[in-house]
Write a protein that holds these residues in place. Sequence first.
Motif, PDB file in Angstrom:
ATOM      1  N   VAL A  84       0.839  -1.193   0.000  1.00  0.00           N
ATOM      2  CA  VAL A  84       0.000   0.000   0.000  1.00  0.00           C
ATOM      3  C   VAL A  84       0.883   1.256   0.000  1.00  0.00           C
ATOM      4  N   HIS A  85       0.319   2.353  -0.403  1.00  0.00           N
ATOM      5  CA  HIS A  85       1.054   3.616  -0.508  1.00  0.00           C
ATOM      6  C   HIS A  85       0.477   4.646   0.459  1.00  0.00           C
ATOM      7  N   ARG A  86       1.110   5.821   0.467  1.00  0.00           N
ATOM      8  CA  ARG A  86       0.528   6.907   1.239  1.00  0.00           C
ATOM      9  C   ARG A  86      -0.705   7.436   0.495  1.00  0.00           C
ATOM     10  N   HIS A  87      -1.822   7.581   1.239  1.00  0.00           N
ATOM     11  CA  HIS A  87      -3.070   8.063   0.637  1.00  0.00           C
ATOM     12  C   HIS A  87      -2.880   9.432  -0.025  1.00  0.00           C
ATOM     13  N   PRO A  88      -3.214   9.565  -1.291  1.00  0.00           N
ATOM     14  CA  PRO A  88      -3.314  10.913  -1.861  1.00  0.00           C
ATOM     15  C   PRO A  88      -4.474  11.644  -1.182  1.00  0.00           C
ATOM     16  N   SER A  89      -4.359  12.953  -1.088  1.00  0.00           N
ATOM     17  CA  SER A  89      -5.411  13.683  -0.379  1.00  0.00           C
ATOM     18  C   SER A  89      -5.824  14.951  -1.101  1.00  0.00           C
ATOM     19  N   ARG A  90      -7.035  15.366  -0.818  1.00  0.00           N
ATOM     20  CA  ARG A  90      -7.515  16.713  -1.153  1.00  0.00           C
ATOM     21  C   ARG A  90      -8.048  17.314   0.140  1.00  0.00           C
ATOM     22  N   ILE A  91      -7.645  18.527   0.392  1.00  0.00           N
ATOM     23  CA  ILE A  91      -7.954  19.123   1.690  1.00  0.00           C
ATOM     24  C   ILE A  91      -8.434  20.560   1.512  1.00  0.00           C
ATOM     25  N   TRP A  92      -9.578  20.847   2.125  1.00  0.00           N
ATOM     26  CA  TRP A  92     -10.104  22.215   2.119  1.00  0.00           C
ATOM     27  C   TRP A  92     -10.058  22.727   3.551  1.00  0.00           C
ATOM     28  N   MET A  93      -9.510  23.911   3.747  1.00  0.00           N
ATOM     29  CA  MET A  93      -9.407  24.421   5.122  1.00  0.00           C
ATOM     30  C   MET A  93      -9.767  25.894   5.210  1.00  0.00           C
ATOM     31  N   ARG A  94     -10.328  26.252   6.355  1.00  0.00           N
ATOM     32  CA  ARG A  94     -10.668  27.637   6.636  1.00  0.00           C
ATOM     33  C   ARG A  94     -10.270  27.921   8.066  1.00  0.00           C
ATOM     34  N   HIS A  95      -9.437  28.908   8.267  1.00  0.00           N
ATOM     35  CA  HIS A  95      -8.973  29.262   9.612  1.00  0.00           C
ATOM     36  C   HIS A  95      -9.459  30.653   9.965  1.00  0.00           C
ATOM     37  N   CYS A 136      -4.107   2.045  -0.718  1.00  0.00           N
ATOM     38  CA  CYS A 136      -3.298   2.888   0.154  1.00  0.00           C
ATOM     39  C   CYS A 136      -3.545   2.507   1.598  1.00  0.00           C
ATOM     40  N   GLY A 137      -2.545   2.737   2.412  1.00  0.00           N
ATOM     41  CA  GLY A 137      -2.658   2.376   3.818  1.00  0.00           C
ATOM     42  C   GLY A 137      -1.636   3.129   4.630  1.00  0.00           C
ATOM     43  N   ALA A 138      -0.826   2.343   5.365  1.00  0.00           N
ATOM     44  CA  ALA A 138       0.107   2.957   6.307  1.00  0.00           C
ATOM     45  C   ALA A 138       1.355   3.445   5.606  1.00  0.00           C
ATOM     46  N   MET A 139       1.764   4.630   5.919  1.00  0.00           N
ATOM     47  CA  MET A 139       3.118   5.080   5.612  1.00  0.00           C
ATOM     48  C   MET A 139       3.516   6.102   6.667  1.00  0.00           C
ATOM     49  N   ARG A 140       4.771   5.975   7.100  1.00  0.00           N
ATOM     50  CA  ARG A 140       5.381   6.898   8.067  1.00  0.00           C
ATOM     51  C   ARG A 140       4.675   8.253   8.100  1.00  0.00           C
ATOM     52  N   GLY A 141       4.031   8.546   9.227  1.00  0.00           N
ATOM     53  CA  GLY A 141       3.293   9.805   9.357  1.00  0.00           C
ATOM     54  C   GLY A 141       1.795   9.583   9.371  1.00  0.00           C
ATOM     55  N   PHE A 142       1.338   8.559   8.668  1.00  0.00           N
ATOM     56  CA  PHE A 142       0.007   7.981   8.813  1.00  0.00           C
ATOM     57  C   PHE A 142      -1.119   9.018   8.909  1.00  0.00           C
ATOM     58  N   GLY A 143      -1.337   9.769   7.850  1.00  0.00           N
ATOM     59  CA  GLY A 143      -2.441  10.735   7.840  1.00  0.00           C
ATOM     60  C   GLY A 143      -2.047  12.093   8.380  1.00  0.00           C
ATOM     61  N   ALA A 144      -1.034  12.131   9.237  1.00  0.00           N
ATOM     62  CA  ALA A 144      -0.621  13.402   9.840  1.00  0.00           C
ATOM     63  C   ALA A 144       0.197  14.239   8.863  1.00  0.00           C
ATOM     64  N   VAL A 145       0.816  13.561   7.885  1.00  0.00           N
ATOM     65  CA  VAL A 145       1.658  14.269   6.917  1.00  0.00           C
ATOM     66  C   VAL A 145       0.803  15.171   6.024  1.00  0.00           C
ATOM     67  N   GLN A 146      -0.280  14.592   5.508  1.00  0.00           N
ATOM     68  CA  GLN A 146      -1.111  15.329   4.573  1.00  0.00           C
ATOM     69  C   GLN A 146      -1.704  16.571   5.226  1.00  0.00           C
ATOM     70  N   VAL A 147      -2.225  16.401   6.441  1.00  0.00           N
ATOM     71  CA  VAL A 147      -2.873  17.551   7.064  1.00  0.00           C
ATOM     72  C   VAL A 147      -1.855  18.593   7.529  1.00  0.00           C
ATOM     73  N   CYS A 148      -0.662  18.148   7.908  1.00  0.00           N
ATOM     74  CA  CYS A 148       0.352  19.118   8.354  1.00  0.00           C
ATOM     75  C   CYS A 148       0.718  20.031   7.191  1.00  0.00           C
ATOM     76  N   PHE A 149       0.843  19.437   6.009  1.00  0.00           N
ATOM     77  CA  PHE A 149       1.124  20.252   4.823  1.00  0.00           C
ATOM     78  C   PHE A 149       0.061  21.342   4.672  1.00  0.00           C
ATOM     79  N   ALA A 150      -1.197  20.979   4.933  1.00  0.00           N
ATOM     80  CA  ALA A 150      -2.285  21.935   4.746  1.00  0.00           C
ATOM     81  C   ALA A 150      -2.361  22.939   5.900  1.00  0.00           C
ATOM     82  N   TYR A 151      -2.347  22.449   7.146  1.00  0.00           N
ATOM     83  CA  TYR A 151      -2.566  23.414   8.242  1.00  0.00           C
ATOM     84  C   TYR A 151      -1.383  24.352   8.403  1.00  0.00           C
ATOM     85  N   GLU A 152      -0.182  23.889   8.071  1.00  0.00           N
ATOM     86  CA  GLU A 152       0.951  24.801   8.192  1.00  0.00           C
ATOM     87  C   GLU A 152       0.947  25.854   7.087  1.00  0.00           C
TER      88      GLU A 152
END
Lengths: 157, 813, 304
Positions: free
Chosen positions: B278-289, B349-365
């Motif tokens: 499995v690979h790291r999940h591709p993501s699409r993220i919409w955010m409003r702060h 897709c499944g587990a990869m180092r960072g496990f979901g936290a990588v994708q959102v960190c890219f967005a929230y930062e």
Amino acid sequence: MLIRLKVNGEWHTADAEPQASLLYVLREHLGLLGTKNGCEQGECGACSVWLDGEMVCSCLVLAAQAHEREVRTVEALAGPEGLHPVQEAFLEAGAVQCGFCTPGLVVAAADLLARNPSPDEATVREALSGNLCRCTGYVKILDAVRLASERLRGRTA
Amino acid sequence: MSISTLTKTRGGVGESVRRVDGVPKVKGEFQFGSDLWAEGMLWGHTLRSPHPHALIHSINVAGALALPGVHAVLLAGDVPGKKCFGLEFADQPVLAGDRVRYAGEPVAILAAVDPETARRAAAQIVVDYEVLPPVTDMEAALLPDAPRLHEYGNVLRHVRIVHGDPDAAAEVWVEGYYETAMQDQAFLGPESGMAIPSSDGGVDLYVATQWLHVDREQVAPCLNLPAEKVRVHLSGVGGAFGAREDVSMHVHACMLALRTGKPVKMVYGREESFFGHVHRHPSRIWMRHGATREGRLVSVRARLLLDGGAYSSSGSAVIGNASTFAAGPYEVPNALIEGTRVFTNNPPCGAMRGFGAVQVCFAYEAQMDKLAKALGMDPVALRLRNALKTGSALPTGQIIQGSAPVREVIERCAAIPMPAAIPMPDAVSMPKEEGGRRDRLSYPGGAGNVSRGEALRRGVGFAVGYKNIAYSDGFDDSSEARVKLFAGSSGPIAEVHSAAAEVGQGVHTVLAQIARTELGVEHVVLHPSDTLVGSAGSTSASRQTMMSGGAVQLACQAIREELFDRVRLRAGMGDAPLVPDGALTLEGGMVLAGGVPVGPIEAYLDEPIERTRVYHHRPTRAMDAMGQGDPHVSFAFAAQRAVVEVDEELGLVRVVQIATAQDVGRAINPQAVYGQIEGGTAMGLGFALMEEVQVREGRILNASYTDYLIPTILDMPPVEAVLVEEPEPGAPYGVKGVGEPPTVVSTAAIVAALRDATGRALNRVPVRPDDLIGLTQPAASAGPPPAPDVPGPKAVPHYWGLTHGQGTLMEPE
Amino acid sequence: MDILLPRTLDEALGMKSDHPEAVPIAGGTDLMVEMNLGHRRPPIALDVHRLPELRQWRCTDGTLFLGAGMTYVRIIRELPGFTALAQASRSVGSPQIRNRGTIGGNLGTASPAGDALPVMAACDAEVVLAASGGRTRALPWHQFLVGPKKTAIEPDELILGARWRVTRGPGSFSKVGRRNAMVIAIASLCLVLDEDRRAVRVALGSVGPTVLRVPQAEAFAAGALAEAGVWDDPAALLPPEVIEAFGERVAASARPIDDVRGTAAYRRHACGVLARRALRWAIEDRQAGPAGHGRPAGSWGARC
Ligand SMILES: Cc1cc2nc3c(=O)[nH]c(=O)nc-3n(C[C@H](O)[C@H](O)[C@H](O)COP(=O)(O)OP(=O)(O)OC[C@H]3O[C@@H](n4cnc5c(N)ncnc54)[C@H](O)[C@@H]3O)c2cc1C
Ligand code: FES
Ligand code: FES
């Protein structure tokens, strides 16, 4: 077909399929498993060996091309008096994690230091650019080569 | 016996000791899965579907079976037991039956005398496919008329976290849309293992994996064997990073071994490896702060979509993680976070180092930087103002009980000196060897010789992120260890038996260090990891140092109690010395009482002492329908600052320096901790700049090291790392895991630096040269998809009765 | 599969004429990848790597002959004065690949991304082919490279090497890739100045079905250098807008496609950037002079 080659100082004969690579013959016919298969595409460098003194990817050498030639592998580095200084430095610097890239990197670093005992950092980076490591981020590998270089110079000085 | 000199135990907790497996690794003697060999063994081979979505009408294996040297060809009908496996839901066929859901799905397996014969035989198998239109877009998968990939639809899990009043008013709002691509773990040693049939009708599987026991839990039912007849042994692992959490060749090799009665070895090539895990999940993220004028976060709204490809794998946990971390390491009083993990006909897709936290960190930062800009505030100051701390409430309602030195990691990272200014090119600049000042390899583009320093822009980026340690959401996470203390010929020896998978990160060394410190014995040996001891849980979620380290500590403490009982019992009897007053301790091979040596440890080891203990972390509570709960055990934080140089005309990059401070709790082996930080950073750097599994119409276009690029030594900068050691209460020695946080933050930090250098939005990773020079527009979206209509907060298959590995997905009629 | 291991060129050519289906293998750095992946299984492999006749270079009468068996590492070591050629060689793969890969193999594969090819094209090289019975012929590079991975070699021929007239003047090779080492070119460019003919020659790699020359842009640059008086006075300056216009012309001549490594739009753009830089560097290097700035004499325009 019968392939005769000198590996780490000893002559061997292997009855290999003609399309076999040197990597395959080393591993599957001669049982020299230190040389690793990470891609068979020349990209990872885990299969690095010396063929007639030149460092090559053994996955890209047709075994028959090594007929009557001399091959040196990672297994030849450590001597009776202990590890090669590069191997020692890899351990000390923490340059080993999973270790799959390690035999190839140790060969590449030893190859560099044999030609250039005091390389600058850019030279080290260029010399190791054909060896991929996925675990370490290379920082400690650079440390290890630096350390080995100092030791080797100290030894000859 | 001399008992007068007392030496400290060497190689214990807190020391940078050499790896226990280091010598064999540098000599090439360490046995990886791919190095296994047995007399008379056969080579297994997998035939995979070329189509992302198709029905299988028939498979003709006659041609393959007729080839000399072929011992068996097996199809779905030959799977002896359960037809499917899976970490959370058994929905992935061992071999595709009448339908394939991704290009690369195994359809047939065979065993032959050598790899070449196996390859030729596979080419003789004829499969009659009826090609179906694939679902390849994660938003299209949510449309009502999309083909359903599983009986229950195309949604694995939808998470909704409602915290405070999401409609709360804020003074400043920023909005963003982000995309991340599919990343591959690209470990250097591809999938490998060997199955050996045993006389009791069972099988011994030697495999490079991350969790021996969960492998067995999945493999045994498929083989229709009781668990004890499937013995799983760890073979040398050439890197893992999540890719070995799922079953790959395990069941296949066992089936072939049981059928042929011979050992069967399976090793994937590099190309097959891209289909084998499995690979790291591709993501699409919409955010409003939303924030106040003073820069206090008021509200975060996040909508996350993860493309899980064809099967569940660990996807429901990944979307759980991504959702719980979507607001970042900040105090956010109000939030609405919705995350959906969908099925498509893309590779799973499944587990990869960072496990979901990588994708959102890219967005929230990226959002935090936007917000800083909108507020006219320094980005570091904004982060400090909102930093989480012990006692802070997370969007899930969870209160952080453990250490949370967020402010410290930010401040200490920011304080690391910047690299020297880059000498600006002369009017007539030349490569170093020709009299210039810089080696041409040091320019962006490196060995390509594209620069003498033209159009260079430097940028600095900062990112903070966090990740949970160990398993979450109410899972009773545990690890067992067995330790035996006995007298060897030259002193006491401790043997540690743990099923914790050593994948390169150094857990076996850490376990040895703990045994040394607890038992005061330097000579520690590691029993090979296997299923003859209880489960250690997975080598993932940065959990093994805490969990298996904790188990070894408990076992050692139990041994100590017994040893001390023996000491006390013996005291005063016969010629044994009297125990002086004071507490008993162990150090340097000696038993001490009140700090005074009473005798060598082995004097009390006429009988060896063996103890087995299980470590559990404190219980967690799964999220409810509103996303409220106490889902995570412990958190680790990291801050990173990246300095980059961009060639503004060519869009090429060189990362000049990474500075980082990481919350590690306590460094058991500091050198190994730095190694994890550097390696984790390299993986994040790769994701920022070059790593993308390119999938078109469900097919991987770059399944090779030639076209899936990972960083070389010329791509990695120096890493200046600072360890922040604030012990985690309740954890052994106060440790936290260290492997994942660097990967979580480095992608975000590097892209922030690229934005700083170029002034461009860069809302997709990996960043392409085209993006850096404005040849492409930022990734765009018409807006987030509506929340899907699903039964509840748990994964959908749960409501279908497919719980933990029990259910078998029904094939549609 | 059979393997033929000739010891001399004559023996090899004899074998090739007896077995026209035999596929030569030199360093194997292209061929073995295809064989390992199972994409190609030649019926016969003919090892040309050890043929002494192919492993040599000569510089005589103003012409450089580069044997097909010359490896990149030997070019870097033995021919550093041929700046563009040495730079291209140094940019190939990794040390392991440069130790083994050959010029003959780069020509034989005829990939549009072959890094030695733009250099040969910019130098107006001829490819020398031989067949048994002492037959040899020389084809201009553009008649030899006829399409992506297609050459004009006959089944009974082997590549002997390449040769070109050595020109006086600076030159460079650059290639764009997405990683700082070990990449296949997304776009590459070789530019050489021919001081004696007062010509500029530019070849592009990876942006067309084969290596491309850009005659219009070349003529434009040569004319502009003449107009600015640069040929006669190295200190004279070329106006920036002229360099800009040269880049645009080069970019316009590219014929790129989208693939996994890069987009057509980026490739075209990169050609323009590389062209501008290469022309500026050439002018800078002329100003510095062949032996200026501590550089070894002859570092541009090696002489025979
Ligand atoms: C990891 C890696 C990185 C690489 N990076 C680059 C790069 O950066 N730039 C680049 O240009 N290339 C690169 N290559 C490709 C390759 O290294 C080069 O094309 C090299 O020049 C091929 O030479 P060889 O001797 O190894 O060829 P071989 O593989 O031996 O042969 C290649 C082809 O040429 C034919 N051939 C060889 N010699 C003769 C002859 N004398 N007569 C007739 N036909 C002949 C063969 O039949 C075959 O078709 C890379 C390859 C690898 C594996
Ligand atoms: S196996 Fe030879 S380079 Fe990877
Ligand atoms: S140590 Fe694992 S790949 Fe280098």
